[in-house]
Design an enzyme around this catalytic site. Structure first.
Site, short mmCIF file in Angstrom:
data_model
loop_
_atom_site.label_atom_id
_atom_site.label_comp_id
_atom_site.label_asym_id
_atom_site.label_seq_id
_atom_site.Cartn_x
_atom_site.Cartn_y
_atom_site.Cartn_z
N ASN A 7 84.96 -25.28 53.22
CA ASN A 7 85.01 -24.67 54.55
C ASN A 7 83.83 -23.71 54.63
O ASN A 7 83.85 -22.66 54.00
CB ASN A 7 86.33 -23.93 54.74
CG ASN A 7 86.37 -23.12 56.04
OD1 ASN A 7 85.49 -23.27 56.88
ND2 ASN A 7 87.38 -22.29 56.19
N LYS A 9 82.87 -22.01 57.08
CA LYS A 9 83.07 -20.90 58.02
C LYS A 9 81.81 -20.77 58.90
O LYS A 9 81.20 -21.79 59.23
CB LYS A 9 83.42 -19.62 57.27
CG LYS A 9 84.60 -19.87 56.29
CD LYS A 9 85.21 -18.65 55.71
CE LYS A 9 86.36 -19.06 54.79
NZ LYS A 9 87.10 -17.94 54.24
N HIS A 85 93.46 -21.95 60.50
CA HIS A 85 92.92 -21.16 59.38
C HIS A 85 93.29 -19.69 59.61
O HIS A 85 93.37 -19.22 60.74
CB HIS A 85 91.40 -21.33 59.29
CG HIS A 85 90.85 -20.71 58.05
ND1 HIS A 85 90.56 -19.37 57.97
CD2 HIS A 85 90.60 -21.23 56.83
CE1 HIS A 85 90.14 -19.10 56.74
NE2 HIS A 85 90.15 -20.21 56.03
N SER A 196 89.68 -18.08 47.07
CA SER A 196 88.96 -17.66 45.86
C SER A 196 88.91 -18.73 44.77
O SER A 196 88.97 -18.43 43.58
CB SER A 196 89.54 -16.35 45.31
OG SER A 196 89.38 -15.32 46.25
#
Ligand code: 13P
Length: 234
Positions: A7, A9, A85, A196
């Site tokens: 992802n 972003k 999300h 993470s």
């Protein structure tokens, strides 16, 4: 075989995506690799990598300035779209209902929605983790799903924080999601873990029961960080 989804972003550029796609071409893997990128980067040509968007409108078309429909995303050749999300839930107030409407739009246009659920730190501290996850799954997934969907468990407090839940916490969350999906007639739906993930923890995380892959943020932006995650599992 696992699903490794990135992802991006609001990061990257078309040339960086082209480089990533070309770097991924030479990776020897049976895993499914997906890159969910900003709308402006969809449509990059000639890749084995499957592309996805990060959001979709609840509307089909019309006077909704700035919105992008599921049909438009599908028109670029993208196959996936992330819905719900935590950053959409946090910064754009998206509720489970909104997320379900977005997932319905994705499915109606042949896209596979990657439906995200997960608890905030406040919810975790209040002992609500399981309730938030279960209601997230029950309320964000459309009824009568006939085709593939993917669910992602992203504990919101661990995103971008360099923190991960314990293995036991991940195992408990994923078991709850798997059981809930089974009760909903959706057994076998892949469940990704996200927050993470990096090349050092990915193999361990994907060895946990009911973890069918990972949804990777920061470590998906550069091939030298993303490829070790892809190759960390067979
Ligand atoms: P990080 O991997 O940067 O924690 O982000 C996770 C995420 O939000 C993926 O959707």
């Amino acid at each position: 075989m696992k699903i490794i989804a990135g992802n991006w972003k609001m990061n990257g550029s078309r040339s960086e995506l082209e480089k990533m796609v070309s770097d991924l071409e030479s990776v020897d893997t049976q895993n499914t690799v997906i890159l969910c990128v900003p709308f402006t980067m969809l449509g990059v040509s000639g890749c084995r990598t499957l592309l996805g968007a990060q959001d979709v409108s609840t509307h089909t078309h019309g006077a909704y300035t700035g919105e992008v429909s599921a049909q438009m995303i599908a028109d670029t050749g993208a196959k996936y779209v992330i819905v719900g999300h935590s950053e959409r839930r946090q910064y754009h107030g998206e509720s489970n209902n909104t997320v379900r409407e977005k997932a319905e739009m994705a499915l109606a246009n042949g896209l596979i929605p990657i439906i995200c659920v997960g608890e905030t730190m406040a919810e975790k501290q209040a002992g609500k983790t399981m309730a938030v996850i279960e209601s997230g799954v029950r309320e964000s997934i459309p009824s009568d799903v006939q085709t593939d969907i993917i669910v992602a468990y992203e504990p919101r407090w661990a995103i971008g924080a360099g923190l991960t839940p314990t293995h036991a916490e991940i195992a408990t969350a994923h078991k709850l999601i798997a059981d809930t999906l089974t009760q909903m007639g959706l057994s076998g739906t892949p469940i990704l873990y996200g927050a993470s993930v990096n090349g050092d923890n990915s193999a361990d995380i994907m060895s946990i029961a009911n973890v069918d892959g990972v949804l990777v943020g920061g470590a998906s932006l550069k091939s030298e960080k993303f490829i070790p995650i892809i190759t960390s599992v067979k």
